[in-house]
Design a protein around this motif. Sequence first.
Motif, PDB file in Angstrom:
ATOM      1  N   ALA A  70       0.840  -1.599   0.022  1.00  0.00           N
ATOM      2  CA  ALA A  70       0.160   0.265   0.104  1.00  0.00           C
ATOM      3  C   ALA A  70       0.801   1.398  -0.117  1.00  0.00           C
ATOM      4  O   ALA A  70       0.646   1.929  -0.780  1.00  0.00           O
ATOM      5  CB  ALA A  70      -0.581  -0.188   1.774  1.00  0.00           C
ATOM      6  N   LEU A  71       2.562   1.438   0.819  1.00  0.00           N
ATOM      7  CA  LEU A  71       2.791   2.459   0.918  1.00  0.00           C
ATOM      8  C   LEU A  71       3.567   2.724  -0.800  1.00  0.00           C
ATOM      9  O   LEU A  71       3.816   3.668  -0.934  1.00  0.00           O
ATOM     10  CB  LEU A  71       3.953   2.100   2.100  1.00  0.00           C
ATOM     11  N   LEU A  72       4.158   1.494  -1.085  1.00  0.00           N
ATOM     12  CA  LEU A  72       4.855   1.959  -2.572  1.00  0.00           C
ATOM     13  C   LEU A  72       3.838   2.093  -3.450  1.00  0.00           C
ATOM     14  O   LEU A  72       3.921   2.896  -4.142  1.00  0.00           O
ATOM     15  CB  LEU A  72       5.054   0.129  -2.805  1.00  0.00           C
ATOM     16  N   ASP A  73       2.363   1.447  -3.768  1.00  0.00           N
ATOM     17  CA  ASP A  73       1.585   1.735  -4.670  1.00  0.00           C
ATOM     18  C   ASP A  73       1.191   3.587  -4.397  1.00  0.00           C
ATOM     19  O   ASP A  73       1.154   4.352  -5.043  1.00  0.00           O
ATOM     20  CB  ASP A  73      -0.001   1.203  -4.507  1.00  0.00           C
ATOM     21  N   GLU A  74       1.288   3.932  -3.465  1.00  0.00           N
ATOM     22  CA  GLU A  74       0.566   5.170  -2.465  1.00  0.00           C
ATOM     23  C   GLU A  74       1.757   6.469  -3.064  1.00  0.00           C
ATOM     24  O   GLU A  74       1.499   7.858  -3.487  1.00  0.00           O
ATOM     25  CB  GLU A  74       0.107   5.881  -0.994  1.00  0.00           C
ATOM     26  N   ALA A  75       2.599   5.931  -2.849  1.00  0.00           N
ATOM     27  CA  ALA A  75       4.030   7.064  -3.955  1.00  0.00           C
ATOM     28  C   ALA A  75       4.524   6.594  -5.104  1.00  0.00           C
ATOM     29  O   ALA A  75       4.621   7.784  -5.443  1.00  0.00           O
ATOM     30  CB  ALA A  75       5.480   6.065  -3.259  1.00  0.00           C
ATOM     31  N   GLY A  76       3.438   5.963  -5.665  1.00  0.00           N
ATOM     32  CA  GLY A  76       3.507   5.751  -7.131  1.00  0.00           C
ATOM     33  C   GLY A  76       4.425   4.530  -7.679  1.00  0.00           C
ATOM     34  O   GLY A  76       4.484   4.779  -9.248  1.00  0.00           O
ATOM     35  N   VAL A  77       4.566   4.215  -7.509  1.00  0.00           N
ATOM     36  CA  VAL A  77       5.795   2.947  -7.153  1.00  0.00           C
ATOM     37  C   VAL A  77       5.159   1.750  -8.148  1.00  0.00           C
ATOM     38  O   VAL A  77       4.168   1.528  -7.493  1.00  0.00           O
ATOM     39  CB  VAL A  77       6.842   2.390  -6.202  1.00  0.00           C
ATOM     40  N   PRO A  78       6.176   1.865  -9.433  1.00  0.00           N
ATOM     41  CA  PRO A  78       5.103   0.226 -10.319  1.00  0.00           C
ATOM     42  C   PRO A  78       5.215  -0.946  -8.960  1.00  0.00           C
ATOM     43  O   PRO A  78       6.114  -1.263  -8.707  1.00  0.00           O
ATOM     44  CB  PRO A  78       6.296   0.248 -11.421  1.00  0.00           C
ATOM     45  N   LEU A  79       3.940  -1.575  -8.717  1.00  0.00           N
ATOM     46  CA  LEU A  79       3.999  -2.571  -7.878  1.00  0.00           C
ATOM     47  C   LEU A  79       3.293  -4.037  -8.878  1.00  0.00           C
ATOM     48  O   LEU A  79       2.963  -3.767  -8.888  1.00  0.00           O
ATOM     49  CB  LEU A  79       2.766  -2.136  -6.668  1.00  0.00           C
ATOM     50  N   ILE A  80       3.896  -5.300  -7.952  1.00  0.00           N
ATOM     51  CA  ILE A  80       4.113  -6.812  -8.331  1.00  0.00           C
ATOM     52  C   ILE A  80       3.943  -6.898  -7.640  1.00  0.00           C
ATOM     53  O   ILE A  80       4.981  -7.425  -7.004  1.00  0.00           O
ATOM     54  CB  ILE A  80       5.165  -7.056  -9.613  1.00  0.00           C
ATOM     55  N   ILE A  81       2.737  -7.918  -7.396  1.00  0.00           N
ATOM     56  CA  ILE A  81       2.938  -8.963  -5.755  1.00  0.00           C
ATOM     57  C   ILE A  81       2.501 -10.250  -6.562  1.00  0.00           C
ATOM     58  O   ILE A  81       2.309 -10.700  -8.078  1.00  0.00           O
ATOM     59  CB  ILE A  81       0.773  -8.802  -5.331  1.00  0.00           C
ATOM     60  N   SER A  82       3.602 -11.275  -6.194  1.00  0.00           N
ATOM     61  CA  SER A  82       4.174 -12.206  -6.452  1.00  0.00           C
ATOM     62  C   SER A  82       3.429 -13.659  -5.252  1.00  0.00           C
ATOM     63  O   SER A  82       4.108 -13.074  -4.211  1.00  0.00           O
ATOM     64  CB  SER A  82       5.190 -12.081  -7.109  1.00  0.00           C
ATOM     65  N   SER A  83       4.093 -14.568  -5.654  1.00  0.00           N
ATOM     66  CA  SER A  83       3.926 -16.287  -4.580  1.00  0.00           C
ATOM     67  C   SER A  83       4.875 -15.695  -4.173  1.00  0.00           C
ATOM     68  O   SER A  83       5.334 -16.754  -3.081  1.00  0.00           O
ATOM     69  CB  SER A  83       2.950 -17.022  -4.383  1.00  0.00           C
TER      70      SER A  83
END
Length: 163
Positions: A70-83
């Motif tokens: 959430a913090l990364l996304d709020e800052a505008g960092v391109p976010l990828i979620i992985s298992s």
Amino acid sequence: MVVTAHRASDIEQALALASTFKIRLIISGGAEAWKLRTTLAKRKIAVIVDPESNGPGSFDQIHGRTNNAALLDEAGVPLIISSFSSHNARKLAQMAGTSVREGLSHEAAMRAITETPAEAFGLEGIGKIEVGAHANLVLWSGDPLELSSIPTHAWIGGEPQSL
């Protein structure tokens, strides 16, 4: 170049290396990436996170947080979620749901498992539903991030697939 780094100081070193050699960088792991979120956003450096890696699992992750995504996304960092596990790839939607529970918007979680990974790795027309995009789609019984939802239909390359 994909660099696995959790500790903020290691991420800083990867950023310096990428800057020196003009390398396109993606950070994998990034438990402490939230500490560098402004720099990562400014440089458009994607971060691949495991939402369930949310605490000091090792000395490299002392400052890991449950709301890292959430913090990364709020800052505008391109976010990828992985298992981060081939045998648990089926749990990707659950991982995205975990991030929503910790403050990531539903829309950002969906992007983090669809279009952002494609964009980060330079794949055009993948991960989006739009005219001209590659048509691999899954229809769910409900919200794909809910544990009770199941795939009901799938299309690969525009062709229906048997489930």
